[in-house]
Design a protein around this motif. Structure first.
Motif, short mmCIF file in Angstrom:
data_model
loop_
_atom_site.label_atom_id
_atom_site.label_comp_id
_atom_site.label_asym_id
_atom_site.label_seq_id
_atom_site.Cartn_x
_atom_site.Cartn_y
_atom_site.Cartn_z
N GLU A 69 0.77 -1.14 -0.13
CA GLU A 69 -0.12 0.12 0.01
C GLU A 69 0.98 1.10 0.00
N ASP A 70 0.16 2.38 -0.22
CA ASP A 70 1.04 3.59 0.02
C ASP A 70 1.52 3.87 0.98
N GLY A 71 2.83 4.65 0.98
CA GLY A 71 3.55 4.90 2.30
C GLY A 71 4.68 3.88 2.82
N VAL A 72 4.75 2.92 1.97
CA VAL A 72 5.87 1.81 2.36
C VAL A 72 6.98 2.22 1.49
N THR A 73 8.08 2.02 2.33
CA THR A 73 9.48 2.09 1.71
C THR A 73 10.14 0.80 2.03
N ILE A 74 10.69 0.39 1.12
CA ILE A 74 11.54 -1.12 1.11
C ILE A 74 12.90 -0.92 0.72
N GLY A 75 13.69 -1.24 1.49
CA GLY A 75 15.19 -1.06 1.48
C GLY A 75 15.91 -2.00 0.75
N ASP A 76 17.28 -1.77 0.21
CA ASP A 76 17.99 -2.61 -1.02
C ASP A 76 18.10 -4.15 -0.21
N GLY A 77 17.86 -5.27 -1.43
CA GLY A 77 18.10 -6.61 -0.83
C GLY A 77 16.87 -7.27 -0.21
N VAL A 78 15.61 -6.57 -0.24
CA VAL A 78 14.58 -7.31 0.62
C VAL A 78 13.99 -8.28 -0.30
N GLU A 79 13.50 -9.33 0.34
CA GLU A 79 12.71 -10.22 -0.50
C GLU A 79 11.46 -10.35 0.12
N VAL A 80 10.38 -10.30 -0.48
CA VAL A 80 8.95 -10.43 0.04
C VAL A 80 8.01 -11.66 -0.60
N PHE A 81 7.93 -12.38 0.11
CA PHE A 81 7.21 -13.69 -0.30
C PHE A 81 5.65 -13.45 -0.58
N PRO A 82 5.15 -14.60 -1.34
CA PRO A 82 3.93 -14.61 -1.88
C PRO A 82 2.87 -14.51 -0.81
N GLY A 83 1.87 -13.55 -1.20
CA GLY A 83 0.55 -13.24 -0.40
C GLY A 83 0.93 -12.20 0.84
N ALA A 84 2.18 -11.63 1.01
CA ALA A 84 2.40 -10.60 2.12
C ALA A 84 1.76 -9.36 1.77
N TYR A 85 1.13 -8.82 2.97
CA TYR A 85 0.51 -7.60 2.78
C TYR A 85 1.02 -6.28 3.77
N LEU A 86 1.75 -5.40 2.85
CA LEU A 86 2.31 -4.48 3.61
C LEU A 86 1.87 -2.96 3.69
N GLY A 87 1.54 -2.66 4.54
CA GLY A 87 0.85 -1.23 4.94
C GLY A 87 -0.53 -1.44 5.08
N GLY A 110 0.43 6.88 8.04
CA GLY A 110 0.43 5.63 7.09
C GLY A 110 1.91 5.69 6.57
N VAL A 111 3.01 5.14 7.29
CA VAL A 111 4.19 4.90 6.69
C VAL A 111 4.53 3.55 7.33
N VAL A 112 5.33 2.88 6.32
CA VAL A 112 6.00 1.79 6.80
C VAL A 112 7.35 1.59 6.08
N GLU A 113 8.33 1.27 7.08
CA GLU A 113 9.84 1.41 6.73
C GLU A 113 10.34 0.03 6.89
N ILE A 114 10.78 -0.87 5.84
CA ILE A 114 11.65 -2.08 5.75
C ILE A 114 12.94 -1.70 5.37
N GLY A 115 13.86 -2.21 6.51
CA GLY A 115 15.27 -1.97 6.29
C GLY A 115 15.85 -2.87 5.30
N PRO A 116 16.98 -2.59 4.89
CA PRO A 116 17.74 -3.47 3.95
C PRO A 116 18.14 -4.82 4.43
N GLY A 117 18.05 -5.67 3.47
CA GLY A 117 18.15 -7.24 3.79
C GLY A 117 17.41 -7.86 4.55
N CYS A 118 16.02 -7.29 4.69
CA CYS A 118 15.00 -8.09 5.24
C CYS A 118 14.16 -9.31 4.24
N SER A 119 13.80 -10.26 4.98
CA SER A 119 12.88 -11.17 4.50
C SER A 119 11.63 -11.33 4.88
#
Length: 240
Positions: free
Chosen positions: A46-64, A81-90
């Motif tokens: 959703e709007d407002g999400v920032t995803i850092g470098d090298g992140v992997e998001v697996f099927p069906g995840a819902y962010l924001g 309305g903000v989500v921040e996911i740091g680099p290298g997360c799974s």
């Protein structure tokens, strides 16, 4: 070179290099995605999400996901309305991250994990499968929470804590009978280096001390001193 499936809905233009977005993912317009990110099928961001470098998001995840009370909650949800996911997360399959959540670098969220609004998770943490982290829970660095544990709202977990599987916590001694009272609804405080055994239950407002150990299956009704070992129902201090 990025690979964007023609079957994905990608509305943002803020994409890094070498990004892969698989079929049926939905990425809203106000999303920022770093370099070398892999987004699997059926992910919704959703709007407002920032995803850092090298992140992997697996099927069906819902962010924001925006918090919705639907008239059933005694507490009124509050969130930016903000989500921040740091680099290298799974981010595991079917994990749900609400708005107003920040996650540090190289943290793993297991399958089906649920992270509620106003929560903060540090770097190099491991949040196991089907763990629930409720609203306004603050988690430090290098924390490990094993599968199926339930962390109450308004609680704090400092660095290097280990929480075993099936651990329960609570934040309301009145069990909801008095409605939601912000000043009186507090989960446990777990100090740095503490370890909580399999299936233990921690009652509202208690403090688990620095490097303290709570035995498996214990019910902890009062605060635990630094370096103490407690076990039993109710938990009592034992010689280490």
């Amino acid at each position: 070179m990025s690979q964007i499936s023609s079957l994905a809905v990608v509305l943002t233009r803020r994409l890094g290099s070498n990004v892969r977005i698989d079929p049926f993912a939905v990425i809203r317009s106000d999303v920022t995605i770093g370099d070398d990110v892999l987004i699997h099928p059926h992910v919704v961001i959703e709007d407002g999400v920032t995803i850092g470098d090298g992140v992997e998001v697996f099927p069906g995840a819902y962010l924001g996901k925006p918090p919705k009370g639907a008239g059933a909650l005694s507490r009124t949800p509050r969130a930016e309305g903000v989500v921040e996911i740091g680099p290298g997360c799974s981010i595991g399959p079917h994990a749900v991250i609400f708005t107003d959540v920040r996650i540090g670098a190289s943290t793993l969220l297991g399958d089906g994990a649920s992270i509620r609004e106003q929560s903060r998770i540090g770097s190099r943490c491991m949040i196991g499968r089907y763990v629930t982290i409720n609203y306004n829970t603050q988690i430090g660095d290098r924390v490990r929470v094993q599968d199926h544990s339930w962390l109450a709202g308004n609680m704090t977990i400092e660095d290097d804590v280990f929480i075993s599987g099936g651990v329960g916590t609570s934040n309301d001694n009145a069990i909801g009978r008095h409605g939601y009272l912000e000043d009186e609804t507090r989960g446990p405080f777990i100090a740095r280096g503490a370890a909580i055994g399999l299936g233990a239950n921690l009652l509202p407002g208690i403090r688990i001390g620095v490097r303290a150990v709570v035995g498996a299956g214990s019910v902890v009704t009062r605060s635990v001193a630094d370096d103490a070992l407690v076990m039993g129902v109710p938990a009592r201090e034992r010689v280490r």
